[in-house]
Motif scaffolding. Structure first.
Motif, PDB file in Angstrom:
ATOM      1  N   ALA A  84       7.714   5.349   2.595  1.00 10.48           N
ATOM      2  CA  ALA A  84       7.973   4.714   1.306  1.00 10.48           C
ATOM      3  C   ALA A  84       9.461   4.413   1.126  1.00 10.48           C
ATOM      4  CB  ALA A  84       7.465   5.605   0.175  1.00 10.48           C
ATOM      5  N   THR A  86       0.829  -1.208   0.000  1.00  9.32           N
ATOM      6  CA  THR A  86       0.000   0.000   0.000  1.00  9.32           C
ATOM      7  C   THR A  86       0.860   1.254   0.000  1.00  9.32           C
ATOM      8  OG1 THR A  86      -1.786  -1.140   1.177  1.00  9.32           O
ATOM      9  CG2 THR A  86      -1.793   1.268   1.227  1.00  9.32           C
ATOM     10  N   VAL A  87       1.864   1.281   0.864  1.00 10.10           N
ATOM     11  CA  VAL A  87       2.749   2.451   0.957  1.00 10.10           C
ATOM     12  C   VAL A  87       3.513   2.653  -0.350  1.00 10.10           C
ATOM     13  CG1 VAL A  87       4.795   3.388   2.092  1.00 10.10           C
ATOM     14  CG2 VAL A  87       2.980   2.366   3.465  1.00 10.10           C
ATOM     15  N   CYS A 113      11.295   3.487  -7.280  1.00 11.79           N
ATOM     16  CA  CYS A 113      10.127   2.975  -6.565  1.00 11.79           C
ATOM     17  C   CYS A 113       9.618   1.694  -7.220  1.00 11.79           C
ATOM     18  CB  CYS A 113       9.028   4.038  -6.531  1.00 11.79           C
ATOM     19  SG  CYS A 113       7.651   3.649  -5.430  1.00 11.79           S
ATOM     20  N   HIS A 144       4.738  10.111   4.767  1.00 11.66           N
ATOM     21  CA  HIS A 144       4.463   9.186   3.663  1.00 11.66           C
ATOM     22  C   HIS A 144       5.724   8.909   2.858  1.00 11.66           C
ATOM     23  CE1 HIS A 144       2.414   8.146  -0.342  1.00 11.66           C
ATOM     24  NE2 HIS A 144       2.318   7.102   0.460  1.00 11.66           N
ATOM     25  N   ILE A 172       2.958   1.387  -3.485  1.00 13.31           N
ATOM     26  CA  ILE A 172       2.128   1.653  -4.665  1.00 13.31           C
ATOM     27  C   ILE A 172       1.516   3.045  -4.584  1.00 13.31           C
ATOM     28  CG2 ILE A 172       0.039   0.957  -5.912  1.00 13.31           C
ATOM     29  CD1 ILE A 172       0.708  -1.937  -5.167  1.00 13.31           C
ATOM     30  N   SER A 173       1.071   3.460  -3.397  1.00 15.16           N
ATOM     31  CA  SER A 173       0.492   4.805  -3.251  1.00 15.16           C
ATOM     32  C   SER A 173       1.541   5.870  -3.535  1.00 15.16           C
ATOM     33  CB  SER A 173      -0.082   4.986  -1.841  1.00 15.16           C
ATOM     34  OG  SER A 173       0.945   4.887  -0.860  1.00 15.16           O
ATOM     35  N   TYR A 174       2.788   5.615  -3.128  1.00 15.50           N
ATOM     36  CA  TYR A 174       3.853   6.590  -3.393  1.00 15.50           C
ATOM     37  C   TYR A 174       4.160   6.651  -4.888  1.00 15.50           C
ATOM     38  CZ  TYR A 174       7.931   9.435  -2.292  1.00 15.50           C
ATOM     39  OH  TYR A 174       8.830  10.464  -2.192  1.00 15.50           O
ATOM     40  N   TYR A 194      -0.101  15.507  -4.262  1.00 12.92           N
ATOM     41  CA  TYR A 194      -1.088  14.970  -3.335  1.00 12.92           C
ATOM     42  C   TYR A 194      -2.438  15.685  -3.455  1.00 12.92           C
ATOM     43  CZ  TYR A 194       2.606  12.352  -0.936  1.00 12.92           C
ATOM     44  OH  TYR A 194       3.620  11.485  -0.619  1.00 12.92           O
ATOM     45  N   ILE A 222       1.963   6.185  -7.196  1.00  7.38           N
ATOM     46  CA  ILE A 222       0.822   6.892  -7.804  1.00  7.38           C
ATOM     47  C   ILE A 222       0.947   8.403  -7.641  1.00  7.38           C
ATOM     48  CG2 ILE A 222      -1.671   7.279  -7.607  1.00  7.38           C
ATOM     49  CD1 ILE A 222      -1.944   4.289  -6.926  1.00  7.38           C
ATOM     50  N   VAL A 223       1.306   8.878  -6.436  1.00  6.76           N
ATOM     51  CA  VAL A 223       1.391  10.328  -6.221  1.00  6.76           C
ATOM     52  C   VAL A 223       2.546  10.935  -7.022  1.00  6.76           C
ATOM     53  CG1 VAL A 223       0.318  10.240  -3.950  1.00  6.76           C
ATOM     54  CG2 VAL A 223       2.809  10.058  -4.132  1.00  6.76           C
TER      55      VAL A 223
END
Length: 391
Positions: A185, A39-40, A72, A181, A42-44, A167, A46-47
């Motif tokens: 990451a 989650t950490v 990443c 965040h 993949i979310s990083y 963000y 994405i942003v």
């Protein structure tokens, strides 16, 4: 009975447990760290890609974003490679454990211990270096706060993020949320790369230990045997040669088994790694020319990390090749002239098998060696030169 994870591989075990990748853990205990890590990361990712939504598209933006996105992506691929091949990782460890249980000669056990100690020391050094890098990165992010206390101005200094991300919120107002965040990451990615990389390094060094034991057995095939030619002496020597050959075969089978499932993913990682290194070298030069200290710090960290990881991975492959060559050299220099013709024929078979060097081949194309590292480094520099010349 020697409990490996308690004496020599305990740090590797703890790292893999933290990442949810230790194959002996029950699934219900692994699911939470797995979800958290993915989650950490993949979310990083994405942003970072979301920057394209709010910024005007240009080549500098592409290079800036992908200089962050590709590392990443490497974190995610490395983590997923162990997650999807959990059974393989467990089987490799079981083979390693069986070698420790099977070998009984004290000198051979000492060889295993020596290489296991090297694995532990290597893991500790990498953890310390990574921790220092993350701490330095964190402190640099709080530099405006530190300067506001030490050298106050009429107004508070603004924070500047090392990495570019979107963000869709006020980044100055939610600075600490965004910083946490990004730190998570970076830390999760570091733990994933270190835990998987150091475990694979342990497997590679164990292969070297087994090859060293094969050399040791060949070197001592005539020890404690009275000179002369008789059936009993010849039988003992042949048994020792066969035992050395079996150890040599088990070592190479272990190396091939380790490569079997990781081959495709690591072949992809090589391509992504070279591209990432190329872009980050260009980004480092670009930011240094702009006197952007925040961005330069991040680029220096990425470039050094790329070179260090590529060097260590190729160095381990070179070690396996060198240890296999030592088996041939030991066979060649052993006292073959004091054994029977039948035993000499067995030694000749070993020499014929080892006339060609064994290489750690990834994807059937790339050879992990110091020469391979030089090739990857020169390729990255060549691509960097091409990108720079187009500006």
């Amino acid at each position: 009975m020697i409990i490996l994870e308690d004496q020599y591989y305990d740090i590797n075990q703890r790292l893999l447990i933290i990442a949810g990748l230790w194959p002996y853990q029950k699934w219900r205990f692994r699911i939470i760290p797995i979800i958290f890590f993915l989650t950490v990361l993949i979310s990083y990712l994405i942003v970072q890609l979301a920057t394209f939504v709010t910024s005007s598209f240009n080549i500098n933006l592409v290079l800036t974003v992908f200089s962050q996105v590709l590392p990443c992506l490497i974190y995610i691929l490395k983590y997923s490679s162990f997650l999807l091949n959990s059974r393989l990782v467990k089987e490799c460890y079981e083979r390693l454990r069986r070698d420790w249980i099977t070998l009984k000669v004290p000198d051979e056990i000492d060889i295993l211990r020596k290489y296991a100690d090297i694995t532990k020391l290597f893991t500790i050094i990498i953890i310390v270096l990574a921790s220092l890098a993350i701490i330095s990165f964190s402190l640099f992010q709080f530099l405006p706060n530190i300067l506001d206390v030490a050298l106050p101005l009429n107004e508070s200094r603004k924070h500047h993020f090392v990495f570019k991300a979107e963000y869709f919120i006020d980044q100055e107002r939610y600075f600490y949320f965004i910083l946490i965040h990004s730190l998570l990451a970076t830390s999760m990615g570091g733990i994933g790369v270190i835990s998987t990389g150091c475990m694979l390094a342990g497997y590679a060094l164990h292969t070297c230990a087994m090859l060293k034991i094969a050399s040791y057995r060949l070197e001592h095939i005539t020890d404690k045997i009275p000179p002369g030619f008789n059936f009993k002496r010849d039988h003992i020597i042949r048994e020792r040669i066969i035992a050395a050959v079996n150890i040599h075969r088990r070592a190479l089978e272990f190396a091939e088994f380790m490569l079997s499932r990781f081959m495709l993913i690591y072949f992809i990682l090589i391509g992504v790694g070279v591209l990432s290194l190329t872009i980050n070298m260009f980004q480092l030069l670009h930011l240094a020319m702009l006197n952007d200290m925040n961005g330069t710090l991040g680029s220096i960290f990425f470039v050094i990390s790329h070179f260090l990881y590529l060097f260590l991975a190729n160095f381990l492959g070179q070690l396996i090749t060198d240890h296999n060559t030592d088996v041939f050299n030991t066979t060649y220099t052993t006292q073959w002239y004091t054994v029977s013709v039948q035993a000499q024929k067995l030694l000749l078979l070993i020499m014929q098998r080892n006339t060609k060097n064994y290489y750690f081949v990834i994807g059937g194309v790339y050879v992990a060696s110091l020469e391979g590292f030089a090739t990857l480094a020169s390729t990255s520099i060549s691509y960097f030169t091409v990108i720079y010349s187009t500006q």
